[in-house]
Design an enzyme around this catalytic site. Structure first.
Site, PDB file in Angstrom:
ATOM      1  N   ASN A   1      13.222  -0.532  -8.737  1.00  0.00           N
ATOM      2  CA  ASN A   1      12.330  -1.674  -8.578  1.00  0.00           C
ATOM      3  C   ASN A   1      11.027  -1.379  -9.311  1.00  0.00           C
ATOM      4  OD1 ASN A   1      14.105  -3.128  -6.856  1.00  0.00           O
ATOM      5  ND2 ASN A   1      13.483  -1.831  -5.135  1.00  0.00           N
TER       6      ASN A   1
ATOM      7  N   HIS B   1      11.062   5.727  -9.143  1.00  0.00           N
ATOM      8  CA  HIS B   1      12.213   6.230  -8.384  1.00  0.00           C
ATOM      9  C   HIS B   1      13.425   5.377  -8.669  1.00  0.00           C
ATOM     10  CE1 HIS B   1       9.921   3.437  -5.815  1.00  0.00           C
ATOM     11  NE2 HIS B   1      11.083   3.067  -5.279  1.00  0.00           N
TER      12      HIS B   1
HETATM   13  P1  DGP Z   1      10.917   0.546  -3.390  1.00  0.00           P
HETATM   14  O1  DGP Z   1      10.831  -0.605  -2.458  1.00  0.00           O
HETATM   15  O2  DGP Z   1      11.914   0.325  -4.531  1.00  0.00           O
HETATM   16  O3  DGP Z   1       9.549   0.972  -3.890  1.00  0.00           O
HETATM   17  O4  DGP Z   1      11.538   1.746  -2.560  1.00  0.00           O
HETATM   18  C1  DGP Z   1      10.780   2.640  -1.829  1.00  0.00           C
HETATM   19  C2  DGP Z   1      11.711   3.289  -0.853  1.00  0.00           C
HETATM   20  O5  DGP Z   1      11.068   4.412  -0.322  1.00  0.00           O
HETATM   21  C3  DGP Z   1      12.134   2.418   0.326  1.00  0.00           C
HETATM   22  O6  DGP Z   1      13.530   2.151   0.243  1.00  0.00           O
HETATM   23  C4  DGP Z   1      11.816   3.246   1.555  1.00  0.00           C
HETATM   24  C5  DGP Z   1      11.558   4.615   0.994  1.00  0.00           C
HETATM   25  N1  DGP Z   1      10.520   5.368   1.704  1.00  0.00           N
HETATM   26  C6  DGP Z   1       9.257   4.945   1.978  1.00  0.00           C
HETATM   27  N2  DGP Z   1       8.584   5.899   2.621  1.00  0.00           N
HETATM   28  C7  DGP Z   1       9.438   6.951   2.754  1.00  0.00           C
HETATM   29  C8  DGP Z   1       9.319   8.246   3.338  1.00  0.00           C
HETATM   30  O7  DGP Z   1       8.283   8.654   3.874  1.00  0.00           O
HETATM   31  N3  DGP Z   1      10.423   9.045   3.295  1.00  0.00           N
HETATM   32  C9  DGP Z   1      11.591   8.637   2.706  1.00  0.00           C
HETATM   33  N4  DGP Z   1      12.606   9.499   2.728  1.00  0.00           N
HETATM   34  N5  DGP Z   1      11.737   7.438   2.135  1.00  0.00           N
HETATM   35  C10 DGP Z   1      10.674   6.604   2.169  1.00  0.00           C
END
Ligand code: DGP
Length: 113
Positions: free
Chosen positions: A86, A99
């Protein structure tokens, strides 16, 4: 970047469930999984999003994609998987560190948007 969530995860300052790492890339399970396998692949060097790919080395970008394929194999996603990045508000990017979501382990919808 000191205030970046994913930089803190890479540095081990915030815990995560690591799935894979190499010189260029760190990968861990998404905290809100959208599929049985949902892994985030992030470059160790900070880039806000794919829009900044022009500032990244070819090695870093290639390592991200190779890591996606390695993780899919490691996770046993022999029937297929999806990779999503995204980028920006229209795509609902919520963490401003490049990511790639690696999703698999179920039949996904054929809608892309
Ligand atoms: P996006 O919406 O494409 O920016 O995805 C960000 C993703 O990051 C979302 O699916 C949730 C994940 N995420 C957010 N905070 C954390 C965290 O503290 N730990 C982990 N493992 N994932 C997280």
């Amino acid at each position: 970047m000191s205030d970046c969530l994913f930089c803190k995860i890479i540095a081990g300052e915030i815990p995560s469930t690591k799935v894979y790492e190499d010189e260029q890339v760190f990968a861990f399970r998404d905290i809100h999984p959208m599929a049985p396998t949902h892994v985030l692949v992030v470059p160790r060097t900070h880039l806000a999003s794919l829009a900044e790919a022009g500032s990244a080395t070819d090695a870093v970008l290639a390592a991200c994609l190779r890591a996606c394929a390695k993780i899919a194999a490691q996770e046993g996603l022999t029937n297929g998987f999806r990779v999503v990045s995204n980028c920006g508000p229209d795509a609902c990017q919520s963490v401003q560190h490049l990511h790639f979501h690696v999703l698999g382990g179920k039949q996904m919808s054929d809608g892309m948007a």
